[in-house]
Scaffold this motif. Structure first.
Motif: not given
Ligand SMILES: [Zn+2]
Ligand SMILES: [Zn+2]
Ligand SMILES: [Zn+2]
Length: 487
Positions: A170-186
């Motif tokens: 799931g490359y798309t999911g993996a990249v999108l996860w990294n891209a939203h990791a900061g927002a998910l932390w918040a």
């Protein structure tokens, strides 16, 4: 007389330049400038001046012109946090980060020492799975067992973290996860407070009035190219670190709340091209109690050491490159708009928008595919905010590597101020020794300055001096480790 020396007999350009520097008016100042950089790899070269005047008498108290330097310029450290860029400056950054985290755990640097008795946890949150990857699993008893592929991989095997079946990963999911990791932390930090109130059976308002939760986190890349977070979480009383948290705010309550918040913190991404995606944490997370004064597994110093180490790494752990891949001429668009308004293919990148061809990057196939995916998603207007071209080399992650809530401890800026004040004090001491006027506290001094950036790096002769400085520092550290000199 010394100027008549025939430099052509000396082959090395470094040595030749060093001899030239030795023949300037003040070689001591040349070596002092280099020594002050403490081995920085790529110092900033500046040109300019600073003049300090006494407001009442209009007298110039001190002035500095880079032109007065033997080499005509001022050198300052690059200040880069990343060990791959500048080991010297990154060491300093790591040391500062260490003190910042340590102060938040044991007090000091204006943080109350009582914080070591507050409930404190070291929390690790991870990304979910996007497909099975090669790894080094162990049994419940801790004994190594083979990877799903059947092999037993060595510790440094390049395939570790790479998908078992790249075609269905799931490359798309993996990249999108990294891209939203900061927002998910918040979102996690918000949900943690809510979960805590719920777990303790109180209202959010009552909880907030009695308890403060502070965080200090760092991001680290796993071998599979996904970031995960390590964070120090601490409970304080209503006025922050100087006040004790209420007795019901226990470590067990914190652990329960982290579990709830991990489960509930979610983001939904909607895109015509990739559909609806839920960004959430992985099932694997850890909440460890940080023990006071070394009587447990996880001590203050150990945690501060971990955080400092992670803070100086970038995406190196994921085997990617440490530079942006965006073509500087066209900003990644691949074209330039001509005077006629038509699009002209960017000649520097042949229209790819990339500063380097992705196929030529010195990375493993998995990292390359993450980068490629980030680049492709960067073309979609719905993901424009994620700046995926700019952060493709970070595999999509654009968040801050380390961050902390205001209440946690001192700041990196404050630590730098302390260092600057110390240097100023040293400079004043030198002025007294030299019989120069020293600032009087009762005068109003005004400082005016103008600086321009010239370039980065050393002259070849200075590079030799810097090598000596690095050697001395390494030698000193070695001696400290061996207990030959006090640390
Ligand atoms: Zn540096
Ligand atoms: Zn394997
Ligand atoms: Zn271009």
């Amino acid at each position: 007389m010394r100027r008549s020396l025939d430099l052509h007999h000396i082959i090395s350009p470094g040595l030749r330049d060093l001899v030239e520097l030795a023949n300037t008016d003040d070689f001591d100042r040349v070596t002092e400038q280099v020594r002050n950089l403490r081995g920085c790899t790529s110092p900033i070269n500046l040109h300019g001046w600073t003049i300090t005047t006494d407001q009442t008498t209009r007298q110039v108290v001190r002035s500095y012109h880079s032109e007065d330097e033997p080499s005509g310029r001022l050198l300052t450290t690059c200040g880069n946090r990343r060990a791959s860029r500048c080991p010297a400056c990154s060491r300093l950054y790591a040391a500062d980060t260490y003190h910042l985290i340590k102060a938040g755990l044991s007090g000091g640097k204006n943080v109350a020492e009582a914080v070591r008795d507050h409930p404190r946890a070291f929390v690790t949150l991870t990304a979910p799975s996007f497909g099975p990857v090669h790894n080094r699993p162990t049994t419940d008893a801790g004994k190594p067992r083979p990877c799903t592929c059947g092999k037993s991989h060595t510790e440094d095997a390049p395939e570790l973290g790479a998908p078992l079946r790249p075609a269905s990963y799931g490359y798309t999911g993996a990249v999108l996860w990294n891209a939203h990791a900061g927002a998910l932390w918040a979102r996690f930090t918000t949900y943690l407070r809510r979960a805590l109130a719920e777990h303790l059976g109180m209202t959010q308002k009552a909880l907030n009035a009695a308890l403060r939760v502070s965080f200090a986190k760092v991001a680290e890349y796993q071998q599979r190219g996904l970031v995960h977070f390590h964070a120090v979480v601490r409970f304080d009383g209503p006025e922050g670190h100087t006040t004790s948290p209420p007795t019901w705010a226990t470590f067990d309550a914190l652990r329960a709340a982290v579990g709830l918040a991990v489960e509930r913190a979610r983001l939904t991404v909607v895109s015509d091209a990739v559909g609806e995606r839920v960004i959430r944490w992985g099932d694997r997370f850890k909440v460890d109690q940080i023990s006071a004064l070394g009587d447990g597994e996880l001590t203050d110093a150990k945690v501060a050491g971990y955080v400092a180490k992670y803070a100086t790494k970038n995406a190196e752990g994921a085997g990617t490159v440490d530079r942006t891949l965006v073509c500087g001429s066209c900003s990644g668009r691949g074209y330039l708009r001509g005077p006629d308004g038509f699009r002209d293919l960017c000649a520097d990148c042949d229209g790819t928008g990339q500063a380097e061809r992705l196929t030529d990057l010195p990375v493993q196939q998995h990292a390359r595919q993450m980068i490629r995916t980030a680049w492709a998603l960067g073309h979609l207007p719905e993901f424009a905010d994620l700046k995926l071209w700019k952060w493709a080399h970070m595999l999509g992650f654009r968040g801050h590597f380390s961050s902390k809530s205001r209440a946690y401890s001192t700041t990196l800026g404050a630590l730098r101020d302390v260092r600057r004040a110390w240097r100023t004090a040293q400079a004043e001491a030198a002025r007294i020794r030299a019989g120069l006027p020293v600032d009087d506290e009762n005068t109003t001094l005004v400082t005016d300055s103008s600086w321009t950036y010239l370039s980065s790096g050393y002259r070849p002769g200075e590079e030799l001096l810097a090598a000596q400085v690095r050697h001395d520092i390494a030698h000193n550290q070695q001696a400290k480790r061996e207990g030959l000199v006090p640390a």
